[in-house]
Motif scaffolding. Structure first.
Motif, PDB file in Angstrom:
ATOM      1  N   GLY A 117       0.811  -1.213   0.000  1.00  0.00           N
ATOM      2  CA  GLY A 117       0.000   0.000   0.000  1.00  0.00           C
ATOM      3  C   GLY A 117       0.842   1.259   0.000  1.00  0.00           C
ATOM      4  O   GLY A 117       0.581   2.193  -0.776  1.00  0.00           O
ATOM      5  N   PRO A 118       1.868   1.347   0.865  1.00  0.00           N
ATOM      6  CA  PRO A 118       2.712   2.537   0.844  1.00  0.00           C
ATOM      7  C   PRO A 118       3.452   2.763  -0.473  1.00  0.00           C
ATOM      8  O   PRO A 118       3.720   3.907  -0.836  1.00  0.00           O
ATOM      9  CB  PRO A 118       3.692   2.278   2.001  1.00  0.00           C
ATOM     10  CG  PRO A 118       2.880   1.472   2.972  1.00  0.00           C
ATOM     11  CD  PRO A 118       2.071   0.555   2.102  1.00  0.00           C
ATOM     12  N   VAL A 119       3.822   1.696  -1.207  1.00  0.00           N
ATOM     13  CA  VAL A 119       4.405   1.878  -2.535  1.00  0.00           C
ATOM     14  C   VAL A 119       3.388   2.538  -3.466  1.00  0.00           C
ATOM     15  O   VAL A 119       3.714   3.438  -4.248  1.00  0.00           O
ATOM     16  CB  VAL A 119       4.891   0.538  -3.112  1.00  0.00           C
ATOM     17  CG1 VAL A 119       5.128   0.633  -4.618  1.00  0.00           C
ATOM     18  CG2 VAL A 119       6.176   0.102  -2.418  1.00  0.00           C
ATOM     19  N   ALA A 120       2.133   2.097  -3.385  1.00  0.00           N
ATOM     20  CA  ALA A 120       1.089   2.710  -4.202  1.00  0.00           C
ATOM     21  C   ALA A 120       0.936   4.190  -3.893  1.00  0.00           C
ATOM     22  O   ALA A 120       0.893   5.036  -4.801  1.00  0.00           O
ATOM     23  CB  ALA A 120      -0.247   1.988  -3.976  1.00  0.00           C
ATOM     24  N   THR A 121       0.884   4.526  -2.614  1.00  0.00           N
ATOM     25  CA  THR A 121       0.604   5.920  -2.253  1.00  0.00           C
ATOM     26  C   THR A 121       1.818   6.815  -2.429  1.00  0.00           C
ATOM     27  O   THR A 121       1.675   7.993  -2.758  1.00  0.00           O
ATOM     28  CB  THR A 121       0.053   6.002  -0.824  1.00  0.00           C
ATOM     29  OG1 THR A 121       0.936   5.327   0.076  1.00  0.00           O
ATOM     30  CG2 THR A 121      -1.328   5.360  -0.752  1.00  0.00           C
ATOM     31  N   ARG A 122       3.042   6.281  -2.229  1.00  0.00           N
ATOM     32  CA  ARG A 122       4.201   7.134  -2.517  1.00  0.00           C
ATOM     33  C   ARG A 122       4.293   7.417  -4.018  1.00  0.00           C
ATOM     34  O   ARG A 122       4.768   8.477  -4.432  1.00  0.00           O
ATOM     35  CB  ARG A 122       5.494   6.505  -1.982  1.00  0.00           C
ATOM     36  CG  ARG A 122       6.089   5.402  -2.803  1.00  0.00           C
ATOM     37  CD  ARG A 122       7.388   4.841  -2.209  1.00  0.00           C
ATOM     38  NE  ARG A 122       7.904   3.772  -3.055  1.00  0.00           N
ATOM     39  CZ  ARG A 122       8.939   3.001  -2.724  1.00  0.00           C
ATOM     40  NH1 ARG A 122       9.555   3.177  -1.552  1.00  0.00           N
ATOM     41  NH2 ARG A 122       9.360   2.057  -3.545  1.00  0.00           N
ATOM     42  N   THR A 123       3.833   6.475  -4.853  1.00  0.00           N
ATOM     43  CA  THR A 123       3.802   6.700  -6.297  1.00  0.00           C
ATOM     44  C   THR A 123       2.774   7.766  -6.655  1.00  0.00           C
ATOM     45  O   THR A 123       3.041   8.663  -7.476  1.00  0.00           O
ATOM     46  CB  THR A 123       3.495   5.384  -7.028  1.00  0.00           C
ATOM     47  OG1 THR A 123       4.493   4.420  -6.688  1.00  0.00           O
ATOM     48  CG2 THR A 123       3.474   5.577  -8.531  1.00  0.00           C
ATOM     49  N   LEU A 124       1.597   7.703  -6.049  1.00  0.00           N
ATOM     50  CA  LEU A 124       0.579   8.731  -6.287  1.00  0.00           C
ATOM     51  C   LEU A 124       1.088  10.092  -5.829  1.00  0.00           C
ATOM     52  O   LEU A 124       0.829  11.116  -6.479  1.00  0.00           O
ATOM     53  CB  LEU A 124      -0.711   8.361  -5.569  1.00  0.00           C
ATOM     54  CG  LEU A 124      -1.427   7.102  -6.086  1.00  0.00           C
ATOM     55  CD1 LEU A 124      -2.582   6.740  -5.163  1.00  0.00           C
ATOM     56  CD2 LEU A 124      -1.918   7.298  -7.513  1.00  0.00           C
ATOM     57  N   GLY A 125       1.830  10.121  -4.714  1.00  0.00           N
ATOM     58  CA  GLY A 125       2.404  11.373  -4.252  1.00  0.00           C
ATOM     59  C   GLY A 125       3.404  11.936  -5.230  1.00  0.00           C
ATOM     60  O   GLY A 125       3.433  13.150  -5.498  1.00  0.00           O
ATOM     61  N   LEU A 126       4.248  11.097  -5.795  1.00  0.00           N
ATOM     62  CA  LEU A 126       5.203  11.568  -6.786  1.00  0.00           C
ATOM     63  C   LEU A 126       4.493  12.148  -8.007  1.00  0.00           C
ATOM     64  O   LEU A 126       4.962  13.116  -8.617  1.00  0.00           O
ATOM     65  CB  LEU A 126       6.122  10.421  -7.210  1.00  0.00           C
ATOM     66  CG  LEU A 126       7.223  10.799  -8.192  1.00  0.00           C
ATOM     67  CD1 LEU A 126       8.526  10.110  -7.860  1.00  0.00           C
ATOM     68  CD2 LEU A 126       6.827  10.450  -9.633  1.00  0.00           C
ATOM     69  N   LEU A 127       3.355  11.562  -8.357  1.00  0.00           N
ATOM     70  CA  LEU A 127       2.599  12.023  -9.524  1.00  0.00           C
ATOM     71  C   LEU A 127       1.731  13.233  -9.213  1.00  0.00           C
ATOM     72  O   LEU A 127       0.944  13.650 -10.055  1.00  0.00           O
ATOM     73  CB  LEU A 127       1.742  10.878 -10.067  1.00  0.00           C
ATOM     74  CG  LEU A 127       2.545   9.681 -10.612  1.00  0.00           C
ATOM     75  CD1 LEU A 127       1.620   8.528 -10.959  1.00  0.00           C
ATOM     76  CD2 LEU A 127       3.376  10.086 -11.829  1.00  0.00           C
ATOM     77  N   GLY A 128       1.875  13.810  -8.019  1.00  0.00           N
ATOM     78  CA  GLY A 128       1.243  15.088  -7.724  1.00  0.00           C
ATOM     79  C   GLY A 128       0.171  15.082  -6.669  1.00  0.00           C
ATOM     80  O   GLY A 128      -0.299  16.148  -6.266  1.00  0.00           O
ATOM     81  N   ALA A 129      -0.264  13.902  -6.200  1.00  0.00           N
ATOM     82  CA  ALA A 129      -1.362  13.863  -5.238  1.00  0.00           C
ATOM     83  C   ALA A 129      -0.921  14.367  -3.866  1.00  0.00           C
ATOM     84  O   ALA A 129       0.252  14.281  -3.493  1.00  0.00           O
ATOM     85  CB  ALA A 129      -1.887  12.432  -5.115  1.00  0.00           C
ATOM     86  N   ASP A 130      -1.872  14.920  -3.113  1.00  0.00           N
ATOM     87  CA  ASP A 130      -1.669  15.253  -1.708  1.00  0.00           C
ATOM     88  C   ASP A 130      -2.036  14.002  -0.923  1.00  0.00           C
ATOM     89  O   ASP A 130      -3.208  13.678  -0.757  1.00  0.00           O
ATOM     90  CB  ASP A 130      -2.560  16.429  -1.315  1.00  0.00           C
ATOM     91  CG  ASP A 130      -2.452  16.787   0.169  1.00  0.00           C
ATOM     92  OD1 ASP A 130      -1.523  16.288   0.834  1.00  0.00           O
ATOM     93  OD2 ASP A 130      -3.305  17.565   0.640  1.00  0.00           O
ATOM     94  N   VAL A 131      -1.023  13.267  -0.449  1.00  0.00           N
ATOM     95  CA  VAL A 131      -1.233  11.986   0.229  1.00  0.00           C
ATOM     96  C   VAL A 131      -1.048  12.184   1.721  1.00  0.00           C
ATOM     97  O   VAL A 131      -0.007  12.660   2.175  1.00  0.00           O
ATOM     98  CB  VAL A 131      -0.256  10.914  -0.288  1.00  0.00           C
ATOM     99  CG1 VAL A 131      -0.490   9.594   0.438  1.00  0.00           C
ATOM    100  CG2 VAL A 131      -0.401  10.733  -1.795  1.00  0.00           C
ATOM    101  N   LEU A 132      -2.064  11.811   2.480  1.00  0.00           N
ATOM    102  CA  LEU A 132      -2.021  11.903   3.940  1.00  0.00           C
ATOM    103  C   LEU A 132      -2.224  10.510   4.509  1.00  0.00           C
ATOM    104  O   LEU A 132      -3.292   9.919   4.356  1.00  0.00           O
ATOM    105  CB  LEU A 132      -3.105  12.850   4.456  1.00  0.00           C
ATOM    106  CG  LEU A 132      -3.188  13.006   5.983  1.00  0.00           C
ATOM    107  CD1 LEU A 132      -1.896  13.592   6.545  1.00  0.00           C
ATOM    108  CD2 LEU A 132      -4.387  13.879   6.351  1.00  0.00           C
TER     109      LEU A 132
END
Length: 457
Positions: A217-232
């Motif tokens: 899950g954290p790999v998924a969300t760190r990828t979304l963060g790199l692509l511009g998302a605000d991940v909390l």
């Protein structure tokens, strides 16, 4: 099948499972070389396919936000060296020059009276549960070895799970088939309109509530963060995270603590959900339902959300496995992969990377990106067992992708060095693997140290 089709076979399978337009697979090219071992299973193919599918999904969302469609998705180049490095990111991590602790002394394979069992005791509460279950006189490898040697593997497994610990009998045959992705529901509603996005940041402005732990899950969300998302990322205060694990997977996000059993924290959490676009969950089935925040409840209350659920053993697993905790190493053991990778003498082995974790992480990110491109309002399910099933049944060996331009890696072979970075963080200076999709602007803060609130849009 042409050579070009054969090269894209894994990507085509992953992209089909995600519901993507098949003609886009032809826009993927590869360059350079990687090294994920030459074991009995096609791990390199899994790695390149999941990263490529995620890249295609990012390109599709970028095209949609620019007012276009599938025909406007830009060509994608996947660098084999970057993929190989990212898939073992936890091995490359150095925290102020120190190598991280990956597996604790009580985590590993142990010979039993009838075979082998794999334990996972990296977290203190799991180690304590294993000690209780086996009535160990001390928390040492010698004590575990003595305790399991006279028991069957399944007996050790059930004793551990009965105490809240983690142990899995090493299966000699592959587990039951599981789907790579299970679209479970559409709410019929659309999410918040996203508008145009800056170049290279197709998820810009998207708010992602991250309820995941450890790697996939954290790999998924760190990828979304790199692509511009605000991940909390939100965690309960009573369930500490490993500093080393978060130093590796905390890029591209912030981290805060909330106790959903407390009225004040629950109100804050509901406020976050009301303004979120995406929720990614990685707790075992039923865990969030206890608080009224299962996927069904989330989509009933906030129908425009994209809800991606991740579990270990698969959403169609039978019996007690459907609700059990698990990690990549345990799924490898229980799904028959450890036996397939074993030594001639019968000792189990492992994949050359925690590929179920990393591969599933990129698939989750891809599913979220595709769901956003389709307007939101839907739930998706992924599992480590689903990725394992695909690895052992669906994927085959593929030639290295046709070169595009000059290889980025070292001449004549793979080296991780071109894809390693040094970045300040809340844990000090980190040496870490870059993402196959670019560079994170900042290192992770310390786990749980951020405010439980969204950044301004």
């Amino acid at each position: 099948m042409t050579i070009g089709e054969e090269r894209s076979n894994g990507t085509a399978q992953a992209w089909e499972a995600l519901g993507g337009a098949p003609e886009l697979v032809g826009r993927v090219r590869h360059r350079g070389v990687g090294d994920l071992g030459q074991g009995p299973l096609p791990v390199a193919e899994l790695a390149r396919a999941t990263v490529a599918a995620c890249g295609l999904a990012a390109g599709e969302l970028a095209a949609v936000r620019a007012g276009g469609g599938a025909r406007d998705v830009a060509p994608l180049v996947v660098d084999e060296g970057a993929v190989a490095t990212a898939f073992v990111s936890e091995r490359h991590l150095r925290v102020e020059g120190r190598a991280p602790v990956t597996f604790a002394p009580l985590s590993g394979f142990w010979r039993t009276a009838d075979g082998w069992v794999r334990t996972h005791a990296n977290y203190p509460h799991h180690e304590a549960a294993l000690v209780r279950a086996l009535r160990l006189p001390s928390a040492t490898p010698e004590a575990v070895r003595a305790a399991v040697g006279g028991r069957t593997a399944v007996e050790v497994q059930e004793l551990a799970y009965g105490e809240g610990g983690l142990a899995v009998a090493v299966a000699r045959e592959y587990g039951e088939p599981q789907p790579l992705l299970e679209p479970v529901r559409e709410s019929g509603a659309r999410g918040r309109p996203l508008g145009a996005a800056p170049a290279g940041r197709p998820a810009a402005g998207v708010r992602v509530l991250d309820l995941t732990r450890v790697i996939a899950g954290p790999v998924a969300t760190r990828t979304l963060g790199l692509l511009g998302a605000d991940v909390l990322r939100i965690d309960p205060p009573g369930l500490p995270e490993s500093d080393d694990a978060y130093a590796d997977t905390g890029f591209g996000k912030r981290s805060a603590l909330l106790d959903l059993a407390e009225a004040e924290d629950r109100a804050v959490f509901e406020g976050l959900l009301a303004e979120a676009d995406v929720v990614v969950t990685g707790y075992r089935p039923g865990a969030l339902e206890r608080y009224g925040f299962g996927a069904r409840e989330l989509l009933e209350r906030w129908p425009g959300l994209v809800v991606a659920e991740l579990c270990a053993w698969g959403w169609r697993a039978r019996g007690p496995w459907a609700g059990r905790r698990g990690f990549d190493s345990l799924v490898q053991a229980g799904y028959g992969i450890a036996a397939a990778c074993g030594e001639p003498g019968g000792e189990p082995g492992v994949l050359p990377a925690q590929a179920l974790d990393h591969g599933t992480g990129y698939l989750v990110a891809a599913g979220v990106l595709r769901a956003l491109a389709q307007g939101g309002g839907r739930g998706l399910r992924f599992s480590l067992a689903g990725t394992a099933s695909w690895l052992v049944r669906g994927l085959g060996r593929e030639p290295v992708g046709e070169p595009v331009g000059a290889p980025v890696g070292a001449a004549g072979g793979y080296s991780a060095e071109p894809w390693l970075r040094v970045t300040p963080s809340g844990y000090g200076v980190l040496r870490h693997a870059a993402s196959p999709f670019g560079e994170w602007a900042l290192g992770p803060s310390r786990w749980g140290a951020d405010r439980a609130g969204w950044l301004p849009r």
